[in-house]
Structure formats: C-alpha cells, structure tokens
Design a protein around this motif. Structure first.
Motif, PDB file in Angstrom:
ATOM      1  N   HIS A  53       0.800  -1.214  -0.219  1.00 18.35           N
ATOM      2  CA  HIS A  53      -0.216   0.077   0.186  1.00 18.35           C
ATOM      3  C   HIS A  53       0.758   1.245   0.165  1.00 18.35           C
ATOM      4  O   HIS A  53       0.704   2.111  -0.754  1.00 18.35           O
ATOM      5  CB  HIS A  53      -0.999   0.032   1.171  1.00 18.35           C
ATOM      6  N   HIS A  54       1.922   1.067   0.882  1.00 15.46           N
ATOM      7  CA  HIS A  54       2.765   2.245   1.010  1.00 15.46           C
ATOM      8  C   HIS A  54       3.501   2.705  -0.395  1.00 15.46           C
ATOM      9  O   HIS A  54       3.498   3.822  -0.988  1.00 15.46           O
ATOM     10  CB  HIS A  54       3.896   2.197   1.829  1.00 15.46           C
ATOM     11  N   ARG A  55       3.969   1.432  -1.212  1.00 13.00           N
ATOM     12  CA  ARG A  55       4.699   1.897  -2.333  1.00 13.00           C
ATOM     13  C   ARG A  55       3.747   2.352  -3.641  1.00 13.00           C
ATOM     14  O   ARG A  55       4.027   3.117  -4.300  1.00 13.00           O
ATOM     15  CB  ARG A  55       5.038   0.469  -2.772  1.00 13.00           C
ATOM     16  N   TYR A  56       2.460   1.910  -3.619  1.00 13.52           N
ATOM     17  CA  TYR A  56       1.382   2.084  -4.345  1.00 13.52           C
ATOM     18  C   TYR A  56       0.972   3.579  -4.136  1.00 13.52           C
ATOM     19  O   TYR A  56       0.901   4.403  -5.192  1.00 13.52           O
ATOM     20  CB  TYR A  56       0.287   1.396  -4.455  1.00 13.52           C
ATOM     21  N   ILE A  57       0.829   3.830  -3.101  1.00 18.91           N
ATOM     22  CA  ILE A  57       0.327   5.426  -2.664  1.00 18.91           C
ATOM     23  C   ILE A  57       1.453   6.405  -3.014  1.00 18.91           C
ATOM     24  O   ILE A  57       1.279   7.497  -3.763  1.00 18.91           O
ATOM     25  CB  ILE A  57      -0.256   5.649  -1.304  1.00 18.91           C
ATOM     26  N   SER A  58       2.715   5.933  -2.563  1.00 19.02           N
ATOM     27  CA  SER A  58       3.808   6.905  -3.127  1.00 19.02           C
ATOM     28  C   SER A  58       4.040   6.837  -4.599  1.00 19.02           C
ATOM     29  O   SER A  58       4.420   8.162  -5.003  1.00 19.02           O
ATOM     30  CB  SER A  58       5.116   6.213  -2.249  1.00 19.02           C
ATOM     31  N   PHE A  59       3.688   5.801  -5.151  1.00 19.43           N
ATOM     32  CA  PHE A  59       3.916   5.821  -6.775  1.00 19.43           C
ATOM     33  C   PHE A  59       2.805   6.724  -7.504  1.00 19.43           C
ATOM     34  O   PHE A  59       3.461   7.676  -8.196  1.00 19.43           O
ATOM     35  CB  PHE A  59       3.926   4.437  -7.191  1.00 19.43           C
ATOM     36  N   ILE A  60       1.805   6.441  -6.975  1.00 19.22           N
ATOM     37  CA  ILE A  60       0.605   7.441  -7.553  1.00 19.22           C
ATOM     38  C   ILE A  60       1.127   8.803  -7.194  1.00 19.22           C
ATOM     39  O   ILE A  60       0.902   9.810  -8.200  1.00 19.22           O
ATOM     40  CB  ILE A  60      -0.686   7.038  -7.092  1.00 19.22           C
ATOM     41  N   TYR A  61       1.255   9.119  -5.781  1.00 18.58           N
ATOM     42  CA  TYR A  61       1.558  10.717  -5.479  1.00 18.58           C
ATOM     43  C   TYR A  61       2.574  11.080  -6.447  1.00 18.58           C
ATOM     44  O   TYR A  61       2.617  12.246  -6.999  1.00 18.58           O
ATOM     45  CB  TYR A  61       2.013  10.619  -3.983  1.00 18.58           C
ATOM     46  N   GLU A  62       3.655  10.651  -6.447  1.00 17.30           N
ATOM     47  CA  GLU A  62       4.883  10.748  -7.351  1.00 17.30           C
ATOM     48  C   GLU A  62       4.411  11.233  -8.807  1.00 17.30           C
ATOM     49  O   GLU A  62       4.880  12.118  -9.312  1.00 17.30           O
ATOM     50  CB  GLU A  62       6.090   9.934  -7.395  1.00 17.30           C
ATOM     51  N   ALA A  63       3.735  10.427  -9.493  1.00 16.46           N
ATOM     52  CA  ALA A  63       3.483  10.523 -10.579  1.00 16.46           C
ATOM     53  C   ALA A  63       2.520  11.659 -10.787  1.00 16.46           C
ATOM     54  O   ALA A  63       2.678  12.644 -11.966  1.00 16.46           O
ATOM     55  CB  ALA A  63       2.623   9.316 -11.450  1.00 16.46           C
ATOM     56  N   VAL A  64       1.676  11.878 -10.038  1.00 11.08           N
ATOM     57  CA  VAL A  64       0.780  13.204  -9.953  1.00 11.08           C
ATOM     58  C   VAL A  64       1.403  14.475  -9.848  1.00 11.08           C
ATOM     59  O   VAL A  64       1.275  15.485 -10.606  1.00 11.08           O
ATOM     60  CB  VAL A  64      -0.488  12.879  -8.862  1.00 11.08           C
ATOM     61  N   MET A  65       2.271  14.346  -8.681  1.00  8.58           N
ATOM     62  CA  MET A  65       2.920  15.430  -8.588  1.00  8.58           C
ATOM     63  C   MET A  65       3.948  15.955  -9.898  1.00  8.58           C
ATOM     64  O   MET A  65       4.002  17.226 -10.008  1.00  8.58           O
ATOM     65  CB  MET A  65       3.918  15.549  -7.227  1.00  8.58           C
ATOM     66  N   LEU A  66       4.652  14.869 -10.225  1.00  5.10           N
ATOM     67  CA  LEU A  66       5.583  15.149 -11.431  1.00  5.10           C
ATOM     68  C   LEU A  66       4.672  15.793 -12.619  1.00  5.10           C
ATOM     69  O   LEU A  66       5.294  16.630 -13.612  1.00  5.10           O
ATOM     70  CB  LEU A  66       6.163  13.945 -11.893  1.00  5.10           C
ATOM     71  N   GLY A  69      -0.415  17.850 -10.759  1.00  5.37           N
ATOM     72  CA  GLY A  69      -1.568  17.627 -10.252  1.00  5.37           C
ATOM     73  C   GLY A  69      -1.379  17.589  -8.791  1.00  5.37           C
ATOM     74  O   GLY A  69      -0.446  17.800  -8.209  1.00  5.37           O
ATOM     75  N   MET A  70      -2.609  17.445  -8.176  1.00  5.04           N
ATOM     76  CA  MET A  70      -2.879  17.606  -6.710  1.00  5.04           C
ATOM     77  C   MET A  70      -3.464  16.315  -6.191  1.00  5.04           C
ATOM     78  O   MET A  70      -4.397  15.774  -6.784  1.00  5.04           O
ATOM     79  CB  MET A  70      -3.400  18.804  -6.023  1.00  5.04           C
ATOM     80  N   ILE A  71      -3.064  15.617  -5.178  1.00  6.34           N
ATOM     81  CA  ILE A  71      -4.078  14.567  -4.512  1.00  6.34           C
ATOM     82  C   ILE A  71      -5.094  15.079  -3.632  1.00  6.34           C
ATOM     83  O   ILE A  71      -4.990  15.800  -2.911  1.00  6.34           O
ATOM     84  CB  ILE A  71      -3.166  13.622  -3.755  1.00  6.34           C
ATOM     85  N   ALA A  81      -7.105  12.076  -7.857  1.00  5.99           N
ATOM     86  CA  ALA A  81      -6.029  13.504  -8.236  1.00  5.99           C
ATOM     87  C   ALA A  81      -6.771  14.470  -8.944  1.00  5.99           C
ATOM     88  O   ALA A  81      -7.775  14.273  -9.795  1.00  5.99           O
ATOM     89  CB  ALA A  81      -4.830  12.973  -8.897  1.00  5.99           C
ATOM     90  N   THR A  82      -6.688  15.746  -8.825  1.00  8.04           N
ATOM     91  CA  THR A  82      -6.928  16.745  -9.686  1.00  8.04           C
ATOM     92  C   THR A  82      -5.975  17.673 -10.295  1.00  8.04           C
ATOM     93  O   THR A  82      -4.907  17.853  -9.843  1.00  8.04           O
ATOM     94  CB  THR A  82      -8.026  17.927  -8.635  1.00  8.04           C
ATOM     95  N   TRP A  83      -6.285  18.413 -11.391  1.00 10.86           N
ATOM     96  CA  TRP A  83      -5.594  19.474 -12.243  1.00 10.86           C
ATOM     97  C   TRP A  83      -6.367  20.482 -12.315  1.00 10.86           C
ATOM     98  O   TRP A  83      -7.500  20.334 -12.594  1.00 10.86           O
ATOM     99  CB  TRP A  83      -5.146  18.737 -13.433  1.00 10.86           C
ATOM    100  N   ASN A  84      -6.024  21.491 -12.222  1.00 11.42           N
ATOM    101  CA  ASN A  84      -6.534  23.084 -12.209  1.00 11.42           C
ATOM    102  C   ASN A  84      -7.374  23.228 -11.135  1.00 11.42           C
ATOM    103  O   ASN A  84      -8.131  24.590 -11.322  1.00 11.42           O
ATOM    104  CB  ASN A  84      -7.169  23.290 -13.741  1.00 11.42           C
ATOM    105  N   VAL A  85      -7.651  22.562 -10.015  1.00  7.18           N
ATOM    106  CA  VAL A  85      -8.290  22.803  -8.939  1.00  7.18           C
ATOM    107  C   VAL A  85      -7.499  22.118  -7.659  1.00  7.18           C
ATOM    108  O   VAL A  85      -7.194  21.285  -7.903  1.00  7.18           O
ATOM    109  CB  VAL A  85      -9.752  22.569  -8.815  1.00  7.18           C
TER     110      VAL A  85
END
Length: 166
Positions: A53-66, A69-71, A81-85
C-alpha cells in the motif's frame, strides 16, 4: 448571518474565516485504483500489505506531482487527483493523461523497497500514446494474479470547488 449571505463564488474574495467559498472552473480528475486490492489484502500479512500500500500510494503521488496535479483524497486503494483545482495549471487534460500513462507503463509492485518511486518514473512514457480500452477481470483472476494491476480513469469538465462540507 445566513449561510447564503456568507457565500462567495470566487476563492479570491473569501476573507471571512467561516465563509463558504465556492468557485466554478474547468478541471480534470483522475481516479487510480488497484485491481483486486480487497481480495488481495485478505491474503497478505500486515507487513506485506503495509509495504504494498505504501509503495502504491507513493508511486501514484509521485506521478501526479511530476505532472502538476494534486492529490485530493485517498480512500483505501483509491486515489483521486485533480488538475486546475484548487491550484491553476495549464493543459490540465494533457498533464492528467501523462500522469495516467506514466503510472500505467511504469507500475512495478515487486521492486526493491528502498528504490524511490521517482526513479521508476524517471523514464516516463512517450508523449503521444493513448490509453487502451477498459478491461474487466474476474474476482478469481484478481486473487490469483501475482502482481496487482492498476486502473485509471480520467475525466474533464466544469466543476464547483471550494471549502464545502465539514
């Protein structure tokens, strides 16, 4: 003062601490989900589940932030995740699809736990790929699959956002 008197429809105008501030804006939302997460969770030890779960959430977070986007929220294995809000960004749809493709093409759940997610995403996907069609997987296939698969959906349109709710 009634709630309707405390409402502002742009977040920039919101100066009263308890005011309900809403704004309408075009935005893009992506929903990431691990196929068969709940069935798989029942067959893992606590430590195996925690690491996955930690690897998965960290992975998604990193992709979104790169991809700017925002979680918005995490509920179990679902990540929104959202973009533009609420933060403005250009080319929100493009950025969200790039994040989705990066996740779809680079998710490797059984890697060295010391490896950072950014190292996996460093060689992201080609710029002009498109997402494939949605597939369905039976519950039995989800439980027997050696590595969890990910699903992602991306939608774009007008939305109202702000400090609604509790």
């Amino acid at each position: 003062m009634a709630v309707s008197e405390r409402m502002s429809f742009t977040t920039e105008d919101c100066t009263e601490p308890r005011a309900v501030c809403l704004a309408a804006r075009h935005c893009t939302v992506a929903c990431f989900d691990m196929v068969g997460f709940h069935a798989r969770a029942r067959s893992l030890t606590f430590d195996e589940l925690r690491v996955l779960h930690h690897r998965y959430i960290s992975f998604i977070y990193e992709a979104v932030m790169l991809h700017a986007g925002m979680i918005d929220k995490v509920v179990g294995d679902r990540v929104i995740a959202t973009w533009n809000v609420p933060r403005r960004c250009t080319r929100a749809e493009h950025r969200a699809v790039q994040a989705a493709l990066a996740v779809a093409h680079t998710w490797v759940p059984c890697v060295d736990p010391m490896e950072e997610p950014s190292e996996l995403l460093a060689s992201s996907v080609p710029r002009n790929e498109t997402l494939g069609s949605e597939s369905t997987v039976s519950d039995e296939a989800e439980r027997s699959s050696p590595e969890p698969e990910l699903r992602v959906g991306v939608a774009s349109g007008a939305a109202i956002f702000g400090n609604m709710g509790s």
